[in-house]
Design a protein around this motif. Structure first.
Motif, mmCIF file in Angstrom:
data_model
loop_
_atom_site.group_PDB
_atom_site.id
_atom_site.type_symbol
_atom_site.label_atom_id
_atom_site.label_comp_id
_atom_site.label_asym_id
_atom_site.label_seq_id
_atom_site.Cartn_x
_atom_site.Cartn_y
_atom_site.Cartn_z
ATOM 1 N N TRP A 38 0.830 -1.208 0.000
ATOM 2 C CA TRP A 38 0.000 0.000 0.000
ATOM 3 C C TRP A 38 0.863 1.257 0.000
ATOM 4 C CZ3 TRP A 38 -0.963 4.494 2.525
ATOM 5 C CH2 TRP A 38 -2.135 5.155 2.190
ATOM 6 N N ARG A 39 1.911 1.275 0.827
ATOM 7 C CA ARG A 39 2.778 2.462 0.894
ATOM 8 C C ARG A 39 3.454 2.733 -0.448
ATOM 9 N NH1 ARG A 39 6.649 1.248 5.457
ATOM 10 N NH2 ARG A 39 7.751 3.022 4.590
ATOM 11 N N LEU A 40 3.961 1.689 -1.100
ATOM 12 C CA LEU A 40 4.578 1.875 -2.408
ATOM 13 C C LEU A 40 3.574 2.448 -3.394
ATOM 14 C CD1 LEU A 40 6.885 1.519 -4.473
ATOM 15 C CD2 LEU A 40 6.009 -0.802 -4.863
ATOM 16 N N ARG A 136 10.895 9.372 -9.091
ATOM 17 C CA ARG A 136 10.063 9.299 -7.882
ATOM 18 C C ARG A 136 10.031 7.864 -7.363
ATOM 19 N NH1 ARG A 136 5.246 11.352 -9.649
ATOM 20 N NH2 ARG A 136 4.465 9.296 -10.138
ATOM 21 N N GLU A 137 9.844 6.909 -8.265
ATOM 22 C CA GLU A 137 9.801 5.502 -7.883
ATOM 23 C C GLU A 137 11.102 5.076 -7.207
ATOM 24 O OE1 GLU A 137 8.865 1.288 -10.061
ATOM 25 O OE2 GLU A 137 10.117 2.732 -11.153
ATOM 26 N N ALA A 138 12.241 5.403 -7.799
ATOM 27 C CA ALA A 138 13.538 5.024 -7.235
ATOM 28 C C ALA A 138 13.744 5.665 -5.868
ATOM 29 C CB ALA A 138 14.663 5.427 -8.194
ATOM 30 N N LEU A 139 13.379 6.934 -5.740
ATOM 31 C CA LEU A 139 13.530 7.636 -4.465
ATOM 32 C C LEU A 139 12.631 7.022 -3.390
ATOM 33 C CD1 LEU A 139 14.955 10.261 -3.301
ATOM 34 C CD2 LEU A 139 12.707 11.304 -3.545
ATOM 35 N N ILE A 140 11.395 6.743 -3.732
ATOM 36 C CA ILE A 140 10.444 6.170 -2.766
ATOM 37 C C ILE A 140 10.915 4.784 -2.326
ATOM 38 C CG2 ILE A 140 8.087 5.282 -2.474
ATOM 39 C CD1 ILE A 140 8.372 8.394 -2.431
ATOM 40 N N LEU A 141 11.316 3.953 -3.276
ATOM 41 C CA LEU A 141 11.749 2.596 -2.930
ATOM 42 C C LEU A 141 12.945 2.604 -1.981
ATOM 43 C CD1 LEU A 141 11.396 0.772 -6.358
ATOM 44 C CD2 LEU A 141 10.136 0.243 -4.267
ATOM 45 N N TYR A 147 14.344 0.106 0.864
ATOM 46 C CA TYR A 147 14.909 -1.023 0.139
ATOM 47 C C TYR A 147 16.325 -0.680 -0.320
ATOM 48 C CZ TYR A 147 10.528 -3.340 0.431
ATOM 49 O OH TYR A 147 9.426 -3.953 0.936
ATOM 50 N N THR A 148 17.174 -1.703 -0.408
ATOM 51 C CA THR A 148 18.521 -1.496 -0.914
ATOM 52 C C THR A 148 18.423 -1.167 -2.405
ATOM 53 O OG1 THR A 148 18.854 -3.810 -1.572
ATOM 54 C CG2 THR A 148 19.455 -3.206 0.715
ATOM 55 N N TYR A 149 19.513 -0.642 -2.946
ATOM 56 C CA TYR A 149 19.526 -0.353 -4.379
ATOM 57 C C TYR A 149 19.314 -1.636 -5.178
ATOM 58 C CZ TYR A 149 21.099 4.409 -3.471
ATOM 59 O OH TYR A 149 21.173 5.708 -3.067
ATOM 60 N N GLU A 150 19.862 -2.745 -4.710
ATOM 61 C CA GLU A 150 19.708 -4.022 -5.407
ATOM 62 C C GLU A 150 18.243 -4.465 -5.400
ATOM 63 O OE1 GLU A 150 22.054 -3.411 -3.032
ATOM 64 O OE2 GLU A 150 23.805 -3.340 -4.349
ATOM 65 N N GLU A 151 17.595 -4.361 -4.242
ATOM 66 C CA GLU A 151 16.185 -4.744 -4.158
ATOM 67 C C GLU A 151 15.324 -3.823 -5.017
ATOM 68 O OE1 GLU A 151 15.946 -6.484 0.409
ATOM 69 O OE2 GLU A 151 15.996 -4.319 0.096
ATOM 70 N N GLY A 161 22.734 0.271 -11.303
ATOM 71 C CA GLY A 161 23.268 1.580 -11.674
ATOM 72 C C GLY A 161 22.182 2.560 -12.089
ATOM 73 N N THR A 162 21.140 2.045 -12.719
ATOM 74 C CA THR A 162 20.022 2.889 -13.126
ATOM 75 C C THR A 162 19.295 3.428 -11.902
ATOM 76 O OG1 THR A 162 19.794 1.622 -15.170
ATOM 77 C CG2 THR A 162 17.887 2.940 -14.486
ATOM 78 N N ILE A 163 19.091 2.566 -10.911
ATOM 79 C CA ILE A 163 18.446 3.016 -9.673
ATOM 80 C C ILE A 163 19.305 4.075 -8.995
ATOM 81 C CG2 ILE A 163 17.861 2.316 -7.297
ATOM 82 C CD1 ILE A 163 15.671 1.592 -9.238
ATOM 83 N N ARG A 164 20.595 3.813 -8.892
ATOM 84 C CA ARG A 164 21.503 4.791 -8.260
ATOM 85 C C ARG A 164 21.435 6.138 -8.982
ATOM 86 N NH1 ARG A 164 24.788 2.167 -4.638
ATOM 87 N NH2 ARG A 164 25.172 -0.032 -5.051
ATOM 88 N N SER A 165 21.455 6.098 -10.289
ATOM 89 C CA SER A 165 21.396 7.315 -11.091
ATOM 90 C C SER A 165 20.070 8.048 -10.883
ATOM 91 C CB SER A 165 21.576 6.956 -12.564
ATOM 92 O OG SER A 165 21.375 8.070 -13.388
ATOM 93 N N ARG A 166 18.971 7.300 -10.879
ATOM 94 C CA ARG A 166 17.657 7.920 -10.698
ATOM 95 C C ARG A 166 17.525 8.555 -9.320
ATOM 96 N NH1 ARG A 166 13.737 3.381 -13.606
ATOM 97 N NH2 ARG A 166 14.398 3.868 -15.735
ATOM 98 N N VAL A 167 18.047 7.892 -8.294
ATOM 99 C CA VAL A 167 18.002 8.455 -6.943
ATOM 100 C C VAL A 167 18.840 9.729 -6.892
ATOM 101 C CG1 VAL A 167 18.656 8.102 -4.526
ATOM 102 C CG2 VAL A 167 17.458 6.293 -5.769
#
Length: 193
Positions: A38-40, A136-141, A147-151, A161-167
């Protein structure tokens, strides 16, 4: 962090048991994961549709649980399904009118001492909502749900790397927006003075 790993292992065991038809395990699985889903979805799609998207997620989960093979934690698998529900909702309902940002339910400034906190919360929420969806999704996760960057990469079905970049870009966007807001406030004060 050990307790989170133990909880993830327990949730994965529940998912596997539920996939074999154990109704009690299904109930426990839903109880253990419902808040995260729900939070996600509330952060991605908004509070006004989070309940519906959560329900749709669990409908899909019930059909998919027999095929769940535990290649990742059940929580990661579940949140990736929730994310797909959100994406499908966007695709099918692009023209749906959205509520105003100030119509957040279950929160409010009921007295003067909360007014500043309420105002700051709305400001932050407005800034986060203005981010491009993938940032927004990467930051929220990672930053809100923890959640870890891997998760987060598994959930979003992208590389780490994409998640890291987006954050990083989301943080930069928030800093820029905050700086722009601060300078416009200063300009307004200068014009008045």
């Amino acid at each position: 962090m050990k307790s989170k790993e133990r909880n993830d292992a327990h949730v994965t065991e529940l998912a596997l048991a539920a996939g074999r038809g154990d109704r009690a395990a299904l109930t426990d699985f839903i109880r253990e994961t419902q808040d995260d889903v729900w939070r996600l979805l509330a952060h991605l799609g908004g509070h006004e549709i989070a309940d519906d998207l959560t329900q749709e997620t669990y409908l899909r989960v019930m059909g998919a649980l027999p095929r769940f093979a535990a290649r990742s934690s059940a929580r990661t698998w579940l949140l990736s399904l929730a994310r797909r529900v959100w994406v499908d909702n966007i695709r099918h309902d692009m023209a749906r009118p959205r509520k105003s940002i100030v119509e957040y339910e279950n929160t409010g400034a009921t007295d003067a001492s909360n007014a500043g906190i309420w105002s700051e919360w709305i400001d932050v929420r407005t800034l986060i909502d203005a981010l491009p969806p993938e940032r927004r999704e990467a930051l929220i996760l990672t930053q809100v749900l923890g959640y870890t960057y891997e998760e987060a990469a598994k959930i979003a079905d992208v590389r780490v790397g994409t998640i890291r970049s987006r954050v990083a870009r989301a943080r930069a966007d928030l800093i820029s927006a905050t700086a722009a807001g601060d300078s416009s406030e200063e300009d307004g004060k200068s014009a008045q003075g």
